[in-house]
Design an enzyme around this catalytic site. Structure first.
Site, short mmCIF file in Angstrom:
data_model
loop_
_atom_site.label_atom_id
_atom_site.label_comp_id
_atom_site.label_asym_id
_atom_site.label_seq_id
_atom_site.Cartn_x
_atom_site.Cartn_y
_atom_site.Cartn_z
N ASP A 71 -8.05 2.77 -2.64
CA ASP A 71 -7.71 1.39 -3.01
C ASP A 71 -8.90 0.61 -3.55
OD1 ASP A 71 -5.30 2.17 -1.75
OD2 ASP A 71 -5.94 1.34 0.16
N GLU A 120 3.00 -2.56 -6.09
CA GLU A 120 2.03 -3.07 -5.12
C GLU A 120 0.67 -3.20 -5.80
OE1 GLU A 120 1.57 -0.15 -1.97
OE2 GLU A 120 1.88 1.49 -3.37
#
Length: 551
Positions: free
Chosen positions: A15, A187
């Site tokens: 991430d 997302e």
């Protein structure tokens, strides 16, 4: 032409959120239930990266006791504006089933190395929060909204709300600015402004093998956002031949010379498998702004490359990480992590017995609370980890040793304990999706040994434990174990279509101690060594894969 070899952050570093501040580049990555919270790496050339002190080091910033495995810190966002670093992160309290309890916070610092402030609570509507600083000074938070209702899209869109730095809270109306594409599971939003457009970079398709990066744009911050007509700007979906799989969850940065680079999540599966025991890593691709103002990879395609043209920047020299920790200093290496809470003298000490690490036994490996375990990431497919342990177990409830750990339902543990027949002994514990086992037919007696040396050799799929009385003459312990099970992909468990467990971290190797009797048992470790047997930053993964298969 100089090249960047992917991944740039090996081992569990998912991430990525990247920024540039003058000549310095920083990437923040997720840490989940591991403490301290958020990894920040620094570079000046986008090729060589050093780990900086962690920003979330205090219990007051991150209280994870009781958090489930793969809860905790999800998808941090790092930004910088007018002399201040901003770090947004989620503390996930539950994530299995229809509900997700996701609390979003902000901390700030004027120096990337800290100290970082106490957290400001933002919201709990969903995860993957990101802060955007507009040209006029206004700040905006975007995050996914999670919808628990049956027959609804759980990934309910990207919410936008203004953040007031003066009031230290979110203010004004909440807008849902993007519902995603047919890829679904939208997302990881990041907002950028360029060429008169607001660009929304999101991840779609889920963080496994269908992962992708979608770019949409609008001339208004509030939308509507038009999706790139060419589809995902980056994905490994449908390309099983690629060494870099799971490509998605990206953020972008421009160099001093206006070159564009995209950092993103990837995974490298073990040969002949879909298990990625190194976890989700960070890679980088070179990108461009097209004539019609879309962000695309430089080669015009959308597949991740192992080798990428490096920017024209001076080489950034970093010190190699020492292979052996002798426990002779005042503290521990920043490459060591603990589970859910800070290390404290209450249970881990290099002062009680100088030159040794003392681990006081606490709860079992099943615990979501107080485990006496410190470990470091596995960052290469071929490694050797070794330690020397001194302890005096008085009962089978006293244990200490060397652990290869994914989460509290998936691990292999070579432990020293006490047995009624064998006395002081060695045995192996195994946990496979919660199914507990002991691979040895009987414990190995080491009665009368003051110290014992323990070693784990991992070669791609294969894990073999060893023990020794002197650190020179080694004996194998037990069967060759499947290292591929210590992975996100194996940890995920479904029954009848219902998700029972999932993971987002990676393999750790380290030291631990348990006292299930409450008699103040402890173990002393003289050293811990971690040696990577292949320099994978210089050797193509495909070459290594071919070598392994040939063997």
């Amino acid at each position: 032409m100089s090249e960047i070899i992917n991944p740039i952050l090996r081992g569990f570093n998912p991430d990525p959120s990247i920024i540039r501040v003058e000549d310095d580049y920083y990437i923040a990555t997720s840490t989940f239930e591991w403490f301290p919270g958020v990894q920040i790496h620094h570079s000046k050339d986008l090729r060589n990266w050093e780990l900086l002190p962690h920003p979330l080091t205090r219990h007051s910033q991150l209280d994870m006791l009781g958090n489930p495995s793969s809860g905790g810190v999800w998808a941090p966002c790092l930004s910088y504006h007018e002399g201040t670093f901003y770090l947004i992160y989620t503390d996930v309290k539950s994530h299995i089933g229809p509900f997700k309890d996701t609390h979003n916070y902000l901390v700030t610092a004027t120096d990337i190395r800290g100290p970082w402030s106490e957290p400001i609570y933002l919201n709990s509507s969903g995860f993957d929060p990101s802060l955007f600083h507009d040209d006029n000074g206004n700040k905006w938070l975007v995050n996914i909204v999670w919808d628990h209702r049956k027959n609804k899209n759980s990934f309910g869109g990207i919410l936008l709300q203004e953040y007031s730095a003066q009031e230290e809270k979110l203010v004004g109306s909440i807008r849902n600015i993007f519902k995603g594409t047919s890829l679904g599971l939208t997302e990881a939003p990041h907002l950028y402004k360029k060429n008169g457009y607001y660009y929304l970079v999101t991840a779609e398709g889920g963080t496994r093998y269908n992962h992708a990066v979608t770019v949409a744009r609008s001339q208004s911050l509030f939308g509507p956002y038009e999706v790139d007509p060419k589809g995902p700007v980056l994905t490994s979906k449908g390309k099983p031949e690629l060494a870099l799989q799971k490509a998605g969850h990206a953020s972008i940065v421009e160099t001093q010379d206006n070159e564009v680079y995209m950092v993103h999540l990837t995974g490298r599966p073990l040969p002949g498998s879909e298990n990625c025991n190194l976890g989700r890593e960070t890679s980088i691709q070179k990108a461009v702004w097209t004539d019609d103002q879309w962000l695309r990879l430089e080669d015009g395609g959308n597949r991740p490359h192992e080798r990428v043209e490096a920017p024209s920047l001076p080489e950034f020299t970093i010190k190699p990480v020492p292979e052996t920790e002798d426990f002779d200093g005042e503290g521990l290496s920043i490459h060591f992590n603990s589970l859910r809470e800070p290390m404290s003298e209450e249970w881990v000490s290099v002062k009680e017995r100088p030159g040794y690490l003392r681990l006081r036994g606490r709860e079992s490996m099943n615990s979501n609370h107080r485990q006496s375990l410190i470990a470091r990431r596995q960052q290469a497919f071929s490694i050797v980890a070794e330690t020397e342990v001194e302890c005096r177990p008085q009962t089978f409830q006293h244990m200490a040793g060397l652990i290869y750990y994914y989460n509290n339902r998936n691990y292999y543990y070579l432990c020293i304990s006490k047995d009624e027949e064998a006395g002081k002994c060695l045995y192996i514990m195994s946990n496979d999706r919660g199914d507990y086992d002991e691979p040895l037919a009987a414990p190995i007696s080491i009665e009368g040994w003051e110290k014992v040396y323990l070693k784990a050799e991992i070669e791609y799929h294969a894990l073999q434990f060893y023990y020794s009385p002197d650190g020179e003459n080694w004996t194998a312990v037990g069967p060759v174990l499947d290292a591929g099970k210590i992975s996100d992909d194996h940890a995920e468990l479904k029954k009848g279509g219902t998700l029972l467990d999932q993971g987002f971290t990676g393999a750790f190797i380290g030291l631990c101690s348990q006292d299930l009797s409450g008699r103040d048992f402890y173990a002393d470790f003289d050293y811990f060594s971690y040696v990577e047997r292949d320099n994978e930053t210089q050797i193509s993964h495909k070459t290594e894969k071919a070598r392994y298969v040939a063997q």
